[in-house]
Design a protein around this motif. Structure first.
Motif, PDB file in Angstrom:
ATOM      1  N   VAL A  40      -8.924 -18.534   6.018  1.00  0.00           N
ATOM      2  CA  VAL A  40      -8.729 -17.362   5.175  1.00  0.00           C
ATOM      3  C   VAL A  40      -9.946 -17.218   4.266  1.00  0.00           C
ATOM      4  N   ALA A  41     -10.644 -16.079   4.362  1.00  0.00           N
ATOM      5  CA  ALA A  41     -11.837 -15.845   3.561  1.00  0.00           C
ATOM      6  C   ALA A  41     -11.448 -15.589   2.103  1.00  0.00           C
ATOM      7  N   GLU A  42     -12.411 -15.755   1.182  1.00  0.00           N
ATOM      8  CA  GLU A  42     -12.133 -15.503  -0.232  1.00  0.00           C
ATOM      9  C   GLU A  42     -11.624 -14.084  -0.436  1.00  0.00           C
ATOM     10  N   ARG A  43     -12.257 -13.114   0.230  1.00  0.00           N
ATOM     11  CA  ARG A  43     -11.805 -11.721   0.236  1.00  0.00           C
ATOM     12  C   ARG A  43     -11.585 -11.341   1.697  1.00  0.00           C
ATOM     13  N   HIS A  44     -10.374 -11.553   2.182  1.00  0.00           N
ATOM     14  CA  HIS A  44     -10.123 -11.437   3.617  1.00  0.00           C
ATOM     15  C   HIS A  44      -9.814 -10.000   4.031  1.00  0.00           C
ATOM     16  N   MET A  45      -8.872  -9.355   3.325  1.00  0.00           N
ATOM     17  CA  MET A  45      -8.486  -7.983   3.682  1.00  0.00           C
ATOM     18  C   MET A  45      -7.916  -7.298   2.448  1.00  0.00           C
ATOM     19  N   ARG A  46      -7.862  -5.976   2.518  1.00  0.00           N
ATOM     20  CA  ARG A  46      -7.282  -5.200   1.440  1.00  0.00           C
ATOM     21  C   ARG A  46      -6.310  -4.193   2.021  1.00  0.00           C
ATOM     22  N   LEU A  47      -5.148  -4.043   1.391  1.00  0.00           N
ATOM     23  CA  LEU A  47      -4.153  -3.059   1.776  1.00  0.00           C
ATOM     24  C   LEU A  47      -4.118  -2.003   0.680  1.00  0.00           C
ATOM     25  N   ALA A  48      -4.209  -0.729   1.057  1.00  0.00           N
ATOM     26  CA  ALA A  48      -4.246   0.342   0.073  1.00  0.00           C
ATOM     27  C   ALA A  48      -3.624   1.596   0.668  1.00  0.00           C
ATOM     28  N   PHE A  49      -3.202   2.488  -0.211  1.00  0.00           N
ATOM     29  CA  PHE A  49      -2.683   3.794   0.216  1.00  0.00           C
ATOM     30  C   PHE A  49      -3.804   4.808   0.069  1.00  0.00           C
ATOM     31  N   THR A  50      -4.281   5.359   1.174  1.00  0.00           N
ATOM     32  CA  THR A  50      -5.354   6.344   1.170  1.00  0.00           C
ATOM     33  C   THR A  50      -4.790   7.689   1.599  1.00  0.00           C
ATOM     34  N   GLU A  51      -5.678   8.700   1.691  1.00  0.00           N
ATOM     35  CA  GLU A  51      -5.229  10.010   2.138  1.00  0.00           C
ATOM     36  C   GLU A  51      -4.743   9.964   3.581  1.00  0.00           C
ATOM     37  N   ARG A  52      -5.220   9.000   4.365  1.00  0.00           N
ATOM     38  CA  ARG A  52      -4.763   8.859   5.747  1.00  0.00           C
ATOM     39  C   ARG A  52      -3.379   8.234   5.812  1.00  0.00           C
ATOM     40  N   GLY A  53      -3.030   7.443   4.820  1.00  0.00           N
ATOM     41  CA  GLY A  53      -1.765   6.739   4.797  1.00  0.00           C
ATOM     42  C   GLY A  53      -1.955   5.299   4.391  1.00  0.00           C
ATOM     43  N   LEU A  54      -0.997   4.438   4.697  1.00  0.00           N
ATOM     44  CA  LEU A  54      -1.084   3.019   4.384  1.00  0.00           C
ATOM     45  C   LEU A  54      -2.153   2.391   5.272  1.00  0.00           C
ATOM     46  N   THR A  55      -3.175   1.810   4.663  1.00  0.00           N
ATOM     47  CA  THR A  55      -4.378   1.421   5.386  1.00  0.00           C
ATOM     48  C   THR A  55      -4.713  -0.051   5.177  1.00  0.00           C
ATOM     49  N   LEU A  56      -5.120  -0.708   6.257  1.00  0.00           N
ATOM     50  CA  LEU A  56      -5.633  -2.084   6.246  1.00  0.00           C
ATOM     51  C   LEU A  56      -7.145  -2.011   6.351  1.00  0.00           C
ATOM     52  N   MET A  57      -7.847  -2.715   5.443  1.00  0.00           N
ATOM     53  CA  MET A  57      -9.313  -2.735   5.458  1.00  0.00           C
ATOM     54  C   MET A  57      -9.799  -4.172   5.497  1.00  0.00           C
ATOM     55  N   ALA A  58     -10.616  -4.510   6.484  1.00  0.00           N
ATOM     56  CA  ALA A  58     -11.189  -5.852   6.568  1.00  0.00           C
ATOM     57  C   ALA A  58     -12.272  -6.000   5.507  1.00  0.00           C
ATOM     58  N   CYS A  59     -12.286  -7.143   4.812  1.00  0.00           N
ATOM     59  CA  CYS A  59     -13.265  -7.379   3.748  1.00  0.00           C
ATOM     60  C   CYS A  59     -14.244  -8.497   4.096  1.00  0.00           C
ATOM     61  N   SER A  60     -14.122  -9.065   5.282  1.00  0.00           N
ATOM     62  CA  SER A  60     -15.017 -10.150   5.697  1.00  0.00           C
ATOM     63  C   SER A  60     -15.192 -10.083   7.214  1.00  0.00           C
ATOM     64  N   ASP A  61     -15.996 -11.005   7.725  1.00  0.00           N
ATOM     65  CA  ASP A  61     -16.203 -11.069   9.177  1.00  0.00           C
ATOM     66  C   ASP A  61     -15.108 -11.871   9.873  1.00  0.00           C
ATOM     67  N   ALA A  62     -14.204 -12.470   9.115  1.00  0.00           N
ATOM     68  CA  ALA A  62     -13.122 -13.250   9.707  1.00  0.00           C
ATOM     69  C   ALA A  62     -12.225 -12.344  10.554  1.00  0.00           C
ATOM     70  N   PRO A  63     -11.761 -12.813  11.712  1.00  0.00           N
ATOM     71  CA  PRO A  63     -10.976 -11.959  12.613  1.00  0.00           C
ATOM     72  C   PRO A  63      -9.612 -11.571  12.037  1.00  0.00           C
ATOM     73  N   ILE A  64      -9.219 -10.319  12.275  1.00  0.00           N
ATOM     74  CA  ILE A  64      -7.916  -9.793  11.895  1.00  0.00           C
ATOM     75  C   ILE A  64      -7.376  -9.003  13.075  1.00  0.00           C
ATOM     76  N   ALA A  65      -6.087  -9.156  13.334  1.00  0.00           N
ATOM     77  CA  ALA A  65      -5.447  -8.376  14.402  1.00  0.00           C
ATOM     78  C   ALA A  65      -4.217  -7.680  13.838  1.00  0.00           C
ATOM     79  N   LEU A  66      -3.958  -6.478  14.313  1.00  0.00           N
ATOM     80  CA  LEU A  66      -2.771  -5.725  13.932  1.00  0.00           C
ATOM     81  C   LEU A  66      -1.922  -5.550  15.179  1.00  0.00           C
ATOM     82  N   ASN A  67      -0.761  -6.211  15.189  1.00  0.00           N
ATOM     83  CA  ASN A  67       0.120  -6.191  16.370  1.00  0.00           C
ATOM     84  C   ASN A  67      -0.650  -6.596  17.628  1.00  0.00           C
TER      85      ASN A  67
END
Length: 531
Positions: A40-67
């Motif tokens: 787990v990176a120090e800043r791994h990911m960020r979850l936020a509500f944007t104009e597109r909707g509920l959004t996942l944003m990667a904050c590092s090069d560490a791998p992330i998968a959604l479903n």
């Protein structure tokens, strides 16, 4: 928007936690959801509500998968989605009252539901009340011409923040500003703002209030002290008595012992509960900034002072100011603070007029101020003015079985719904045997780490781990050095270096502290090659 996140390891539930967006997930101390695990990176990911909707944003090069699908950059999230990283995963549960807003935001139209209660932005910390209603039209804040709210703040970008309405909710979006935006104590990227929130850009702060609201509401921070030890019972009695007064209060005690919790309880139970509470850490600012933070400044008073700014005392007028780490306040500013206490007025940096303020002062320190006075680092007259009422926050190790009571409350807060986490007898024994140099703050980190890394719902002694004792190791080195015999030159070198360190390298202050001339200090620094 609020989420309930379920943290799983190898498919097993290990932690449930409710969060308010935006939320940063990582292993660093600044993460909102702190996961101290391998991969787990120090800043791994960020979850936020944007104009597109509920959004996942990667904050590092560490791998992330959604479903099970790899995420590169950003991805939209829906109810029940699983975010996977290493052997861990987060399952997203949108709380019931926020589900209607979890999808892609629709464009504004006549069928848009109205805001539950019209809001406005109220500028804080200025002698003249200014407010701007939040309506259907988008509004912007910044220093550039053309903004709805034009600010004269050197730390605000030309086009800093955007506020707009969507589906009856008010959203704020930081427009890639240089210094960022903040809602209450959290960094704001895109998120909803609600009544009684505090919005800060640069050094300018706003209160989000109802348009028809003529007064501030009483805050409810749920500040509380857990425990039934004699020390805590005496502390609660002192808080109950002192809260009813308006005299200055000095809260002492070691780091992490809950001094800010005590301060908030004093405010919530006192006569100024409806007034503003301004919290300022005297050790968190550079010496040349703390004066303007406390007392404000006039336009042109120094380089970068492009406009007028009110300080913390003006912002707290009618309420309370909490000065944390008061022992870190430089000596020249201690004289200014003494004047505020005696005269009830402040003068901005570069200003010529005194501004009356009605403020109750609560101060806190982990230093022994009487020792600081004896060693010339704190004014004796200021200590007498602050020392009207004193509360001593006890260390955790002195509170006996409170450590188990607090740990159980923390376990209940971290546990997944329907899961009851317990401490085994060996785990309880290990917690009680520890000396807790970081006090309650350290206990919280220990319990959170144990919940995340546990192997069963009954935490055993092996699940309890402590941080390396860096401070103790440093003390041992100092003790070893102290036990080594020194000659006269060594003693002189050590004394001058300590004086320089205590005065943050200021040679004049160090000379005054040692009772020698400044030229002597210059000569000794060159002779011994000191810092």
């Amino acid at each position: 928007m609020r989420l309930r996140l379920k943290l799983c390891k190898n498919g097993e539930d290990i932690l449930w936690q409710e969060v308010t967006l935006p939320v940063l997930v990582g292993s660093g101390e600044g993460a909102d959801l702190w996961i101290p695990a391998a991969g787990v990176a120090e800043r791994h990911m960020r979850l936020a509500f944007t104009e597109r909707g509920l959004t996942l944003m990667a904050c590092s090069d560490a791998p992330i998968a959604l479903n099970h699908e790899s995420v590169n950059g950003t991805a939209l999230i829906a109810e029940g989605d699983e975010i996977m990283f290493g052997s861990l995963s987060l399952v997203v549960n949108i709380l019931e009252d926020d589900r209607a807003h979890s999808g892609v935001t629709q464009s504004l139209g006549e069928n848009r539901p109205p805001m539950a209660r019209p809001l406005k932005l109220v500028l804080l910390g200025h002698a003249v009340d200014e407010s701007w209603p939040i309506g259907e039209e988008e509004m912007t804040l910044g220093t550039g011409v053309g903004n709805t709210i034009l600010l004269h703040d050197p730390f605000v970008s030309a086009y800093h923040l955007r506020i707009f309405e969507r589906d009856g909710r008010v959203l704020a979006s930081d427009e890639s500003s240089t210094n960022g935006s903040w809602i209450n104590s959290d960094r704001l990227h895109v998120g909803e703002i609600k009544e009684n929130d505090r919005l800060r850009v640069g050094q300018t702060e706003f209160l989000v209030a109802a348009q028809d609201d003529k007064s501030r509401r009483k805050r409810t921070t749920n500040a509380r002290l857990i425990g039934s030890s004699p020390e805590i019972l005496r502390l609660r009695t002192s808080i109950d008595r002192i809260a009813l007064t308006e005299a200055p209060v000095l809260i002492t005690g070691p780091t992490g012992s809950g001094k800010e919790v005590i301060a908030r309880m004093l405010v919530e139970e006192g006569p100024r509960a409806d007034g503003p509470l301004v919290v300022l850490n005297c050790g968190a600012f550079a010496r040349d900034l703390i004066e303007s933070e406390l007392f404000g400044y006039e336009k042109g008073s120094f380089t970068g002072a492009l406009g007028q700014k009110s300080g913390a005392f003006e912002a707290a007028s009618g309420g309370t100011i909490f000065l944390d780490e008061i022992g870190e306040l430089p000596m020249p500013l201690q004289a200014h603070l003494l004047r505020v206490l005696e005269a009830g007025e402040v003068r901005r940096v570069g200003g010529t007029q005194s501004i009356p303020v009605d403020v109750r002062i609560i101060a806190a320190t982990n230093r022994r101020l009487e020792i600081e006075v004896a060693e010339g680092r704190f004014r004796e007259d200021l200590l007498h003015r602050l020392h009207v009422l004193t509360i001593d926050a006890p260390s955790l190790v002195s509170r006996g079985d409170d450590v188990i009571e607090i740990a159980k409350a923390m376990l209940a807060g971290f546990a997944p719904p329907g899961v009851k986490l317990k401490l085994s007898n060996t785990a309880r024994g290990k917690l009680k045997q520890h000396d807790w140099p970081g006090n309650v703050r350290e206990l919280r980190n220990v319990i959170q780490r144990a919940v995340i890394l546990r192997s069963a719902d009954v935490l055993d002694a092996d699940d309890i781990s402590f941080m390396p004792r860096i401070a103790k190791a440093t003390e041992r080195v100092v003790e070893q050095q102290a036990s080594t015999p020194m000659n006269l030159d060594d003693l002189e070198r050590h004394g001058i270096q300590k004086a320089l360190d205590d005065c943050n390298g200021n040679r004049t202050e160090a000379a005054n502290k040692l009772g020698v001339s400044r030229s002597t200090i210059h000569r000794k620094i060159e002779t011994y090659g000191l810092r």
